[in-house]
Write a protein that holds these residues in place. Structure first.
Motif, PDB file in Angstrom:
ATOM      1  N   LEU A  65       4.402  -6.965   4.740  1.00 62.94           N
ATOM      2  CA  LEU A  65       5.195  -6.931   6.428  1.00 62.94           C
ATOM      3  C   LEU A  65       6.224  -6.112   6.571  1.00 62.94           C
ATOM      4  N   MET A  66       7.423  -6.884   6.210  1.00 59.61           N
ATOM      5  CA  MET A  66       8.425  -6.698   7.054  1.00 59.61           C
ATOM      6  C   MET A  66       9.115  -5.178   6.147  1.00 59.61           C
ATOM      7  N   TRP A  67       8.795  -5.294   4.736  1.00 60.91           N
ATOM      8  CA  TRP A  67       9.074  -4.287   3.607  1.00 60.91           C
ATOM      9  C   TRP A  67       8.309  -3.362   4.026  1.00 60.91           C
ATOM     10  N   MET A  68       6.587  -2.850   4.392  1.00 60.60           N
ATOM     11  CA  MET A  68       6.392  -2.385   4.882  1.00 60.60           C
ATOM     12  C   MET A  68       7.578  -0.793   5.838  1.00 60.60           C
ATOM     13  N   GLY A  69       7.519  -2.213   7.061  1.00 62.39           N
ATOM     14  CA  GLY A  69       8.238  -2.198   8.810  1.00 62.39           C
ATOM     15  C   GLY A  69       9.821  -1.170   8.030  1.00 62.39           C
ATOM     16  N   ARG A  70      10.300  -1.496   7.093  1.00 58.66           N
ATOM     17  CA  ARG A  70      11.503  -0.773   6.901  1.00 58.66           C
ATOM     18  C   ARG A  70      11.189   0.745   6.094  1.00 58.66           C
ATOM     19  N   GLY A  71      10.054   0.874   5.555  1.00 61.58           N
ATOM     20  CA  GLY A  71       9.782   1.599   4.547  1.00 61.58           C
ATOM     21  C   GLY A  71       9.969   1.644   3.198  1.00 61.58           C
ATOM     22  N   ASP A  72      10.296   0.000   2.693  1.00 62.55           N
ATOM     23  CA  ASP A  72      10.149   0.657   0.823  1.00 62.55           C
ATOM     24  C   ASP A  72       8.500   0.841   0.939  1.00 62.55           C
ATOM     25  N   TYR A  73       7.238   0.526   1.815  1.00 65.36           N
ATOM     26  CA  TYR A  73       6.070   0.302   0.971  1.00 65.36           C
ATOM     27  C   TYR A  73       5.385   0.875   1.873  1.00 65.36           C
ATOM     28  N   GLU A  74       3.926   2.263   1.587  1.00 64.67           N
ATOM     29  CA  GLU A  74       3.465   3.064   3.068  1.00 64.67           C
ATOM     30  C   GLU A  74       2.229   2.220   3.555  1.00 64.67           C
ATOM     31  N   ALA A  75       1.259   2.351   4.242  1.00 64.25           N
ATOM     32  CA  ALA A  75       0.360   1.917   4.588  1.00 64.25           C
ATOM     33  C   ALA A  75      -0.703   1.402   3.684  1.00 64.25           C
ATOM     34  N   ASP A  76      -0.764   2.211   2.897  1.00 63.47           N
ATOM     35  CA  ASP A  76      -2.006   2.336   1.422  1.00 63.47           C
ATOM     36  C   ASP A  76      -1.797   1.730   1.008  1.00 63.47           C
ATOM     37  N   GLU A  77      -0.113   1.257   0.556  1.00 60.53           N
ATOM     38  CA  GLU A  77       0.358   0.189  -0.495  1.00 60.53           C
ATOM     39  C   GLU A  77       0.514  -1.398  -0.440  1.00 60.53           C
ATOM     40  N   TRP A  78      -0.438  -1.821   0.620  1.00 66.89           N
ATOM     41  CA  TRP A  78      -0.073  -2.689   1.490  1.00 66.89           C
ATOM     42  C   TRP A  78      -0.607  -3.875  -0.084  1.00 66.89           C
ATOM     43  N   ASP A  79      -1.393  -3.838  -0.605  1.00 69.19           N
ATOM     44  CA  ASP A  79      -2.037  -4.466  -1.543  1.00 69.19           C
ATOM     45  C   ASP A  79      -1.065  -4.311  -2.747  1.00 69.19           C
ATOM     46  N   THR A  80       0.417  -3.617  -3.332  1.00 65.56           N
ATOM     47  CA  THR A  80       0.902  -3.691  -3.821  1.00 65.56           C
ATOM     48  C   THR A  80       2.210  -4.241  -2.918  1.00 65.56           C
ATOM     49  N   ALA A  81       2.403  -4.079  -2.366  1.00 68.99           N
ATOM     50  CA  ALA A  81       4.169  -4.537  -1.375  1.00 68.99           C
ATOM     51  C   ALA A  81       3.097  -6.230  -1.258  1.00 68.99           C
ATOM     52  N   LEU A  82       1.921  -6.878  -1.557  1.00 69.85           N
ATOM     53  CA  LEU A  82       1.621  -8.053  -1.106  1.00 69.85           C
ATOM     54  C   LEU A  82       1.922  -8.378  -2.961  1.00 69.85           C
ATOM     55  N   ALA A  83       1.255  -7.894  -3.622  1.00 70.04           N
ATOM     56  CA  ALA A  83       1.760  -8.434  -4.793  1.00 70.04           C
ATOM     57  C   ALA A  83       2.472  -8.683  -5.328  1.00 70.04           C
ATOM     58  N   GLU A  84       3.666  -8.383  -4.776  1.00 70.82           N
ATOM     59  CA  GLU A  84       5.517  -7.872  -4.736  1.00 70.82           C
ATOM     60  C   GLU A  84       6.084  -8.876  -4.475  1.00 70.82           C
ATOM     61  N   ALA A  85       5.283  -9.610  -3.098  1.00 68.06           N
ATOM     62  CA  ALA A  85       6.032 -10.047  -2.084  1.00 68.06           C
ATOM     63  C   ALA A  85       5.692 -11.404  -3.171  1.00 68.06           C
ATOM     64  N   LYS A  86       4.241 -11.113  -3.163  1.00 74.27           N
ATOM     65  CA  LYS A  86       3.887 -12.915  -4.467  1.00 74.27           C
ATOM     66  C   LYS A  86       4.763 -13.272  -5.375  1.00 74.27           C
ATOM     67  N   ASP A  87       4.503 -12.188  -6.218  1.00 76.80           N
ATOM     68  CA  ASP A  87       5.407 -12.472  -6.773  1.00 76.80           C
ATOM     69  C   ASP A  87       6.824 -12.911  -6.998  1.00 76.80           C
ATOM     70  N   ASN A  88       7.700 -12.631  -5.673  1.00 78.81           N
ATOM     71  CA  ASN A  88       9.133 -13.005  -5.733  1.00 78.81           C
ATOM     72  C   ASN A  88       9.030 -13.828  -4.016  1.00 78.81           C
ATOM     73  N   TRP A  89       7.359 -14.842  -4.239  1.00 77.38           N
ATOM     74  CA  TRP A  89       7.569 -15.803  -3.521  1.00 77.38           C
ATOM     75  C   TRP A  89       9.198 -16.966  -3.369  1.00 77.38           C
ATOM     76  N   THR A  90      10.045 -17.648  -2.624  1.00 80.22           N
ATOM     77  CA  THR A  90      10.061 -18.572  -2.540  1.00 80.22           C
ATOM     78  C   THR A  90      10.155 -19.817  -1.327  1.00 80.22           C
ATOM     79  N   PRO A  91      10.429 -20.989  -2.099  1.00 81.04           N
ATOM     80  CA  PRO A  91      10.849 -21.686  -0.263  1.00 81.04           C
ATOM     81  C   PRO A  91      11.641 -21.532   0.728  1.00 81.04           C
ATOM     82  N   THR A  92      12.512 -20.032   0.203  1.00 80.78           N
ATOM     83  CA  THR A  92      13.604 -20.489   1.027  1.00 80.78           C
ATOM     84  C   THR A  92      13.235 -18.569   1.591  1.00 80.78           C
TER      85      THR A  92
END
Length: 127
Positions: free
Chosen positions: A73-100
């Motif tokens: 959501l944050m990445w979309m809101g700052r313009g990294d992704y469009e609404a129709d790229e939600w699944d792509t944004a999710l996949a990228e965020a999942k790949d980069n998830w950390t405990p921090t």
């Protein structure tokens, strides 16, 4: 699309606005060098701040999938992704998830605005 309650996101947005509105909170937009662990250094200065602690706890208490959605959501809101790229944004965020993830989100200037804009892009609102 969004698989978490938007009210949770709205509560995080509200707390993030409170934290970032404090005069003593200064988080640089860019690290001084790539080697700097600038976000953790800056946030360490606020470890005793109750607003910071509450916000961090709110995010840390979410399951990893919900944290991934916040980042997307944050990445979309700052313009990294469009609404129709939600699944792509999710996949990228999942790949980069950390405990921090909480620290990453909190250390992002304008995180509340970005989350709000991301919600709007998916058809949700905090009003």
């Amino acid at each position: 699309m969004l698989e978490m309650n938007p009210d949770i996101v709205c509560a995080i947005i509200e707390r993030a606005r409170e934290f970032h509105a404090k005069e003593e909170v200064v988080i640089t937009e860019e690290p001084g060098s790539p080697a700097d662990d600038w976000a953790l250094q800056v946030l360490a200065d606020h470890a005793d701040d109750l607003t910071y602690q509450d916000l961090k706890t709110q995010i840390d208490d979410l399951d990893p999938e919900q944290q991934v959605q916040l980042v997307a959501l944050m990445w979309m809101g700052r313009g990294d992704y469009e609404a129709d790229e939600w699944d792509t944004a999710l996949a990228e965020a999942k790949d980069n998830w950390t405990p921090t993830t909480a620290e990453y989100l909190i250390a992002t200037p304008l995180v509340a605005d970005y989350l709000s804009e991301g919600l709007d892009m998916l058809g949700y609102s905090c009003e």
